[in-house]
Motif scaffolding. Structure first.
Motif, PDB file in Angstrom:
ATOM      1  N   GLU A 111       0.827  -1.212   0.000  1.00 29.85           N
ATOM      2  CA  GLU A 111       0.000   0.000   0.000  1.00 29.85           C
ATOM      3  C   GLU A 111       0.863   1.265   0.000  1.00 29.85           C
ATOM      4  O   GLU A 111       0.507   2.267  -0.623  1.00 29.85           O
ATOM      5  CB  GLU A 111      -0.924   0.007   1.226  1.00 29.85           C
ATOM      6  N   ARG A 114       2.333   1.593  -3.586  1.00 25.85           N
ATOM      7  CA  ARG A 114       1.337   2.071  -4.564  1.00 25.85           C
ATOM      8  C   ARG A 114       1.132   3.577  -4.432  1.00 25.85           C
ATOM      9  O   ARG A 114       1.049   4.296  -5.444  1.00 25.85           O
ATOM     10  CB  ARG A 114       0.007   1.331  -4.376  1.00 25.85           C
ATOM     11  N   GLU A 118       2.511   6.117  -7.515  1.00 20.90           N
ATOM     12  CA  GLU A 118       1.539   6.982  -8.193  1.00 20.90           C
ATOM     13  C   GLU A 118       2.017   8.437  -8.189  1.00 20.90           C
ATOM     14  O   GLU A 118       1.934   9.136  -9.206  1.00 20.90           O
ATOM     15  CB  GLU A 118       0.184   6.870  -7.504  1.00 20.90           C
TER      16      GLU A 118
END
Length: 230
Positions: A111, A114, A118
């Motif tokens: 998590e 990610r 991004e």
């Protein structure tokens, strides 16, 4: 001249950030230190007491990722952008050995990766960027026009890191640093999510016996050849 994306990956304490900063300044590109982003999240986790040598409350960190806001602000005196955590400059705080001891565990969390990938991709969407880290050429910018993989022996890397910390006034031993380097190598290379690997099309540079000037000259020549052929 068309701008490109330059991805620089490699093991800890290989001087990736140094060469990335030099290239960005020379080319007038944006420099992004992805490692600083993971260190900032680690520093946040330490502040919130989510992680220590005895525990890691991973779920608490994941549930509070939306409270972590990272940004970079260019420091003209230093010649590079410093990282801010929730509007506070933490550039110096994140460079401690304690943060180094925990950052690979934080970087293992899918998590977290990610969220940061991004944001990293957003930084580089207009090209003209030099970014260094562990998975830049394989995950963040797999289509980067130029990729480097920087390597050096663990002994040389530990000595460089030791000298850097001693110069700052930190009380550390060489063996502590070597142990940390080897630990991070093992964690970074074996994690399930985006492990540290050399991209197939990356150019490997072993700088164990290269000076900073020799390394820069070698890499800059490669960059110039690439730009001439774009």
């Amino acid at each position: 001249m068309n701008k490109i994306t330059i991805a620089i990956d490699g093991f800890s304490s290989t001087g990736k950030s140094t060469i990335a900063k030099q290239l960005a300044q020379k080319l007038h590109y944006v420099y992004v230190d992805s490692g600083a982003m993971y260190r900032a999240v680690t520093f946040y986790a330490m502040q919130q007491e989510y992680i220590s040598e005895c525990y890691f409350f991973k779920d608490k960190l994941i549930n509070n990722l939306e409270d972590i806001h990272l940004s970079f602000c260019y420091n003209s005196e230093l010649g590079f952008a410093e990282i801010f955590l929730n509007n506070v400059n933490v550039e110096n705080d994140i460079r401690s050995l304690e943060v180094s001891n925990f950052v690979s565990r934080i970087a293992e969390v899918p998590e977290v990766r990610r969220k940061l990938v991004e944001q990293q991709q957003e930084f580089g969407k207009n090209k003209g960027v030099v970014m260094d880290g562990r998975d830049i050429g394989t995950v963040v910018f797999p289509d980067a026009e130029l990729k480097f993989f920087i390597n050096a022996s663990a002994d040389k890397r530990a000595k460089r890191r030791f000298d850097e910390l001693i110069k700052k006034g930190d009380k550390v031993t060489y063996n502590e640093i070597l142990k940390n380097v080897e630990y991070r190598d093992r964690i970074d290379s074996t994690r399930e999510d985006s492990p540290l690997i050399k991209a197939i099309d990356a150019i490997e540079i072993d700088n164990s016996d290269l000076s900073l000037t020799e390394q820069f000259d070698k890499i800059y020549e490669i960059v110039q050849n690439k730009l001439r052929n774009i």
